[in-house]
Design a protein around this motif. Structure first.
Motif, PDB file in Angstrom:
ATOM      1  N   ALA A 193     -10.279 -21.766   9.045  1.00  0.00           N
ATOM      2  CA  ALA A 193     -10.524 -20.734  10.058  1.00  0.00           C
ATOM      3  C   ALA A 193     -10.826 -19.401   9.405  1.00  0.00           C
ATOM      4  CB  ALA A 193      -9.311 -20.594  10.978  1.00  0.00           C
ATOM      5  N   VAL A 194     -11.622 -18.596  10.115  1.00  0.00           N
ATOM      6  CA  VAL A 194     -11.824 -17.191   9.783  1.00  0.00           C
ATOM      7  C   VAL A 194     -11.176 -16.383  10.897  1.00  0.00           C
ATOM      8  CG1 VAL A 194     -13.495 -15.342   9.440  1.00  0.00           C
ATOM      9  CG2 VAL A 194     -13.930 -17.603   8.474  1.00  0.00           C
ATOM     10  N   LEU A 195     -10.437 -15.360  10.508  1.00  0.00           N
ATOM     11  CA  LEU A 195      -9.604 -14.598  11.424  1.00  0.00           C
ATOM     12  C   LEU A 195     -10.093 -13.153  11.494  1.00  0.00           C
ATOM     13  CD1 LEU A 195      -6.946 -14.232  13.057  1.00  0.00           C
ATOM     14  CD2 LEU A 195      -5.763 -14.016  10.866  1.00  0.00           C
ATOM     15  N   TYR A 196     -10.158 -12.612  12.726  1.00  0.00           N
ATOM     16  CA  TYR A 196     -10.549 -11.217  12.924  1.00  0.00           C
ATOM     17  C   TYR A 196      -9.493 -10.494  13.753  1.00  0.00           C
ATOM     18  CZ  TYR A 196     -15.161 -13.194  11.872  1.00  0.00           C
ATOM     19  OH  TYR A 196     -16.207 -13.857  11.294  1.00  0.00           O
ATOM     20  N   THR A 197      -9.134  -9.275  13.346  1.00  0.00           N
ATOM     21  CA  THR A 197      -8.391  -8.366  14.214  1.00  0.00           C
ATOM     22  C   THR A 197      -9.248  -7.116  14.384  1.00  0.00           C
ATOM     23  OG1 THR A 197      -7.178  -7.548  12.275  1.00  0.00           O
ATOM     24  CG2 THR A 197      -6.116  -9.237  13.602  1.00  0.00           C
ATOM     25  N   THR A 198      -9.180  -6.530  15.571  1.00  0.00           N
ATOM     26  CA  THR A 198     -10.173  -5.521  15.922  1.00  0.00           C
ATOM     27  C   THR A 198      -9.540  -4.174  16.237  1.00  0.00           C
ATOM     28  OG1 THR A 198     -10.119  -6.013  18.288  1.00  0.00           O
ATOM     29  CG2 THR A 198     -11.579  -7.354  16.936  1.00  0.00           C
ATOM     30  N   GLY A 199     -10.372  -3.125  16.112  1.00  0.00           N
ATOM     31  CA  GLY A 199     -10.004  -1.800  16.581  1.00  0.00           C
ATOM     32  C   GLY A 199      -9.994  -0.741  15.502  1.00  0.00           C
ATOM     33  N   ASP A 200     -10.580   0.408  15.823  1.00  0.00           N
ATOM     34  CA  ASP A 200     -10.525   1.543  14.907  1.00  0.00           C
ATOM     35  C   ASP A 200      -9.100   2.053  14.719  1.00  0.00           C
ATOM     36  OD1 ASP A 200     -13.244   1.491  14.582  1.00  0.00           O
ATOM     37  OD2 ASP A 200     -13.662   3.182  15.924  1.00  0.00           O
ATOM     38  N   GLU A 201      -8.227   1.688  15.665  1.00  0.00           N
ATOM     39  CA  GLU A 201      -6.872   2.231  15.626  1.00  0.00           C
ATOM     40  C   GLU A 201      -5.948   1.477  14.687  1.00  0.00           C
ATOM     41  OE1 GLU A 201      -6.659  -0.933  18.854  1.00  0.00           O
ATOM     42  OE2 GLU A 201      -8.136   0.394  17.912  1.00  0.00           O
ATOM     43  N   VAL A 202      -6.392   0.364  14.115  1.00  0.00           N
ATOM     44  CA  VAL A 202      -5.494  -0.419  13.261  1.00  0.00           C
ATOM     45  C   VAL A 202      -5.931  -0.331  11.798  1.00  0.00           C
ATOM     46  CG1 VAL A 202      -4.733  -2.036  15.042  1.00  0.00           C
ATOM     47  CG2 VAL A 202      -6.795  -2.539  13.744  1.00  0.00           C
ATOM     48  N   VAL A 203      -4.940  -0.302  10.917  1.00  0.00           N
ATOM     49  CA  VAL A 203      -5.191  -0.326   9.482  1.00  0.00           C
ATOM     50  C   VAL A 203      -4.292  -1.389   8.872  1.00  0.00           C
ATOM     51  CG1 VAL A 203      -5.863   2.093   9.360  1.00  0.00           C
ATOM     52  CG2 VAL A 203      -3.470   1.458   9.017  1.00  0.00           C
ATOM     53  N   ALA A 204      -4.671  -1.873   7.708  1.00  0.00           N
ATOM     54  CA  ALA A 204      -3.899  -2.916   7.042  1.00  0.00           C
ATOM     55  C   ALA A 204      -2.561  -2.354   6.576  1.00  0.00           C
ATOM     56  CB  ALA A 204      -4.677  -3.467   5.854  1.00  0.00           C
ATOM     57  N   PRO A 205      -1.505  -3.162   6.627  1.00  0.00           N
ATOM     58  CA  PRO A 205      -0.218  -2.721   6.090  1.00  0.00           C
ATOM     59  C   PRO A 205      -0.371  -2.294   4.632  1.00  0.00           C
ATOM     60  CG  PRO A 205       0.047  -4.758   7.332  1.00  0.00           C
ATOM     61  CD  PRO A 205      -1.426  -4.516   7.223  1.00  0.00           C
ATOM     62  N   GLY A 206       0.219  -1.165   4.293  1.00  0.00           N
ATOM     63  CA  GLY A 206       0.116  -0.635   2.932  1.00  0.00           C
ATOM     64  C   GLY A 206      -1.002   0.359   2.740  1.00  0.00           C
ATOM     65  N   ALA A 207      -1.981   0.384   3.686  1.00  0.00           N
ATOM     66  CA  ALA A 207      -3.079   1.334   3.593  1.00  0.00           C
ATOM     67  C   ALA A 207      -2.657   2.675   4.203  1.00  0.00           C
ATOM     68  CB  ALA A 207      -4.303   0.782   4.317  1.00  0.00           C
ATOM     69  N   PRO A 208      -3.359   3.750   3.851  1.00  0.00           N
ATOM     70  CA  PRO A 208      -3.061   5.035   4.490  1.00  0.00           C
ATOM     71  C   PRO A 208      -3.277   4.945   6.000  1.00  0.00           C
ATOM     72  CG  PRO A 208      -4.451   5.343   2.558  1.00  0.00           C
ATOM     73  CD  PRO A 208      -4.404   3.866   2.814  1.00  0.00           C
ATOM     74  N   ARG A 209      -2.366   5.511   6.776  1.00  0.00           N
ATOM     75  CA  ARG A 209      -2.451   5.463   8.233  1.00  0.00           C
ATOM     76  C   ARG A 209      -2.686   6.857   8.787  1.00  0.00           C
ATOM     77  NH1 ARG A 209       0.843   6.438  12.500  1.00  0.00           N
ATOM     78  NH2 ARG A 209       2.559   7.055  11.125  1.00  0.00           N
ATOM     79  N   GLY A 210      -3.724   6.986   9.620  1.00  0.00           N
ATOM     80  CA  GLY A 210      -3.999   8.256  10.270  1.00  0.00           C
ATOM     81  C   GLY A 210      -3.034   8.522  11.409  1.00  0.00           C
ATOM     82  N   PRO A 211      -3.027   9.738  11.924  1.00  0.00           N
ATOM     83  CA  PRO A 211      -2.068  10.106  12.978  1.00  0.00           C
ATOM     84  C   PRO A 211      -2.263   9.345  14.279  1.00  0.00           C
ATOM     85  CG  PRO A 211      -3.679  11.860  12.626  1.00  0.00           C
ATOM     86  CD  PRO A 211      -3.876  10.893  11.515  1.00  0.00           C
ATOM     87  N   ALA A 212      -3.445   8.776  14.504  1.00  0.00           N
ATOM     88  CA  ALA A 212      -3.697   8.018  15.738  1.00  0.00           C
ATOM     89  C   ALA A 212      -3.824   6.523  15.453  1.00  0.00           C
ATOM     90  CB  ALA A 212      -4.953   8.534  16.419  1.00  0.00           C
ATOM     91  N   GLN A 213      -3.341   6.088  14.315  1.00  0.00           N
ATOM     92  CA  GLN A 213      -3.516   4.682  13.935  1.00  0.00           C
ATOM     93  C   GLN A 213      -2.177   3.954  13.847  1.00  0.00           C
ATOM     94  OE1 GLN A 213      -5.930   5.343  10.312  1.00  0.00           O
ATOM     95  NE2 GLN A 213      -7.556   4.210  11.359  1.00  0.00           N
ATOM     96  N   ASP A 242     -17.332  -1.456  16.297  1.00  0.00           N
ATOM     97  CA  ASP A 242     -18.774  -1.335  16.040  1.00  0.00           C
ATOM     98  C   ASP A 242     -19.375  -2.719  16.206  1.00  0.00           C
ATOM     99  OD1 ASP A 242     -21.317  -1.375  14.737  1.00  0.00           O
ATOM    100  OD2 ASP A 242     -20.742   0.364  13.518  1.00  0.00           O
ATOM    101  N   ALA A 243     -20.092  -2.926  17.293  1.00  0.00           N
ATOM    102  CA  ALA A 243     -20.624  -4.250  17.599  1.00  0.00           C
ATOM    103  C   ALA A 243     -21.585  -4.731  16.518  1.00  0.00           C
ATOM    104  CB  ALA A 243     -21.322  -4.240  18.961  1.00  0.00           C
ATOM    105  N   GLY A 244     -22.396  -3.841  15.983  1.00  0.00           N
ATOM    106  CA  GLY A 244     -23.328  -4.249  14.943  1.00  0.00           C
ATOM    107  C   GLY A 244     -22.618  -4.699  13.683  1.00  0.00           C
ATOM    108  N   ALA A 245     -21.562  -3.975  13.315  1.00  0.00           N
ATOM    109  CA  ALA A 245     -20.807  -4.359  12.117  1.00  0.00           C
ATOM    110  C   ALA A 245     -20.132  -5.711  12.310  1.00  0.00           C
ATOM    111  CB  ALA A 245     -19.763  -3.291  11.793  1.00  0.00           C
ATOM    112  N   PHE A 246     -19.605  -5.950  13.511  1.00  0.00           N
ATOM    113  CA  PHE A 246     -18.973  -7.244  13.750  1.00  0.00           C
ATOM    114  C   PHE A 246     -20.008  -8.367  13.748  1.00  0.00           C
ATOM    115  CE2 PHE A 246     -17.744 -10.466  17.025  1.00  0.00           C
ATOM    116  CZ  PHE A 246     -16.900 -11.187  16.193  1.00  0.00           C
ATOM    117  N   ALA A 247     -21.173  -8.145  14.339  1.00  0.00           N
ATOM    118  CA  ALA A 247     -22.216  -9.179  14.363  1.00  0.00           C
ATOM    119  C   ALA A 247     -22.635  -9.541  12.940  1.00  0.00           C
ATOM    120  CB  ALA A 247     -23.410  -8.707  15.180  1.00  0.00           C
ATOM    121  N   ALA A 248     -22.764  -8.552  12.082  1.00  0.00           N
ATOM    122  CA  ALA A 248     -23.135  -8.830  10.691  1.00  0.00           C
ATOM    123  C   ALA A 248     -22.021  -9.577   9.965  1.00  0.00           C
ATOM    124  CB  ALA A 248     -23.452  -7.514   9.975  1.00  0.00           C
ATOM    125  N   ARG A 249     -20.787  -9.169  10.195  1.00  0.00           N
ATOM    126  CA  ARG A 249     -19.640  -9.848   9.573  1.00  0.00           C
ATOM    127  C   ARG A 249     -19.575 -11.301  10.015  1.00  0.00           C
ATOM    128  NH1 ARG A 249     -17.176  -9.412   5.237  1.00  0.00           N
ATOM    129  NH2 ARG A 249     -17.848 -11.584   5.251  1.00  0.00           N
TER     130      ARG A 249
END
Length: 410
Positions: A193-213, A242-249
């Motif tokens: 399987a290939v797995l996707y999680t979506t949203g500008d508001e989410v970042v990977a654990p351990g990555a820098p997190r913005g104030p709205a993320q 970004d629909a275009g970025a997801f379509a390419a991915r």
């Protein structure tokens, strides 16, 4: 217009059938793995016993192998029958034939000497212990034939089907295969399987997190659930709004020829629902009469089934347990879905009109009590739970003691 008017509404059972049908094209192949690597895998072919178990008549305990008929001779003054001790039979050694009136010391698992048909435990003999060959030993009379004898083939006969294709390989089943001499087993390949999680508001654990993320919990949840269900995750991606970025991915991942795509988020009616935007023309997006986990989607890009789950963490977890895990089990023989049982409520609970509500609960061996509220964002409460509690649609409060169906998460 209601917030769900844009999507058809399905019952829980209807959507489970739809997900199951969507996965019918997932057809695992067979591969051979070592016994050490086979735990939890699904057997691809019937295992026909190449020998019987037991492979030969052997002793069930430490004692003396005798001819049962000899114990029906006239007993002595102490009520016991005399036998002459002959050479011992250790486990792993081929014994000599046993003559009339002889008793062979025999160890647990050792082959029964030709002519012997019973074993007398050492603690029943006189004078006791294992005397030297030539010693006269006295045994209780009237020993029944077959006493403490493991018969050849009594567990599995040579040529019998010992294990069946589609069975999950548990420790006991692996032990049976080992006892039959199998160093390797044919198993079904794990779906990929290939797995996707979506949203500008989410970042990977351990990555820098913005104030709205927020940190992405869904990838960890789904990776673990897929692994439990016997699915190999080829890749996991955070998808921006970004629909275009997801379509390419998606196009790049389709070239890897996975068996399955799974996503969380991007399936509702907002302005940035990239999964629905890209897959909508070739898929179906519905609302299931369930809380949490109402928005759901199914598609088939490049002929590969794509199961689209909602994005709140508890919605993702519940949706997998309600739909994807049982569908994988039925279609590819993945590890079995969560055990279901009907248990009484420990407290009064109010269900939802028109929707199945899946609450998180704790089973104490007598009843199930709710953990946290019904909100799909309450991940800490879900982490404390060991059961999903299925509340059928209704308007009336369910009093304490009402039997409800649960799925065990242990």
């Amino acid at each position: 217009m209601s917030r769900h008017a844009q999507h058809p509404v399905r019952s829980v059972d209807e959507h489970l059938r739809a997900v199951t049908e969507a996965l019918r094209s997932v057809r695992p192949r067979a591969e051979t793995v070592s016994l050490e690597d086979a735990l939890g895998r699904v057997l691809a072919e019937d295992l026909v016993a190449p020998l019987g178990l037991q492979p030969f008549d052997n002793s069930q305990m430490d004692g003396f192998a005798v001819r049962a008929a000899d114990s029906r001779r006239a007993p002595g003054e102490d009520g016991h029958v005399p036998f002459v001790v002959v050479a011992s039979v250790p486990a792993g050694h081929v014994p000599d034939p046993l003559g009339p009136g002889e008793a062979a010391p025999i160890m647990t698992g050792a082959p029964l000497p030709p002519g012997a048909d019973a074993v007398v435990p050492v603690e029943e003999t006189r004078p006791g212990g294992f005397p030297a060959p030539g010693t006269v030993l006295r045994l209780p009379p009237d020993q029944p034939a077959g006493r403490f004898v493991r018969r050849a083939g009594e567990d599995v006969a040579e040529g019998d089907t010992a294990l069946f294709a589609g069975q999950r390989l548990t420790p006991a089943r692996l032990g049976l295969a080992a006892a039959l001499g199998c160093a390797t087993l044919p198993v079904r390949t794990r779906p990929r399987a290939v797995l996707y999680t979506t949203g500008d508001e989410v970042v990977a654990p351990g990555a820098p997190r913005g104030p709205a993320q927020i940190f992405d919990a869904n990838a960890a949840i789904l990776r673990a659930q897929l692994a439990e269900a016997g699915v190999e995750v080829l890749a996991a991606h955070l998808v921006p709004d970004d629909a275009g970025a997801f379509a390419a991915r998606l196009a790049a991942d389709a070239a890897r020829r996975p068996d399955l795509f799974v996503s969380s988020g991007g399936v509702s009616e907002g302005a940035y629902e990239v999964i629905r935007q890209v897959l909508g023309p070739q898929g179906e997006f519905v609302h299931v009469a369930m809380q949490p986990g109402g928005p759901q989607g199914l598609a088939r890009p490049e002929g590969v089934p794509f199961v689209c789950l909602p994005g709140n963490p508890v919605s993702t977890l519940v949706s997998f347990e309600m739909f994807l895990r049982p569908a994988l089990t039925e279609v590819v023989g993945a590890p079995a879905p969560r055990p279901r049982r009907t248990v009484p409520l420990a407290e009064a609970v109010r269900p939802l009109p028109g929707r199945t509500q899946v609450r998180r609960g704790v089973w104490d061996g007598t009843s199930v009590r709710m953990v946290g509220g019904p909100g799909s964002h309450l991940l800490a409460a879900a982490a404390r739970a060991d059961a999903l509690v299925l509340l059928p649609p209704g308007d009336a409060e369910l009093p304490a003691g009402t039997p409800v169906e649960t799925l065990s998460l242990d």
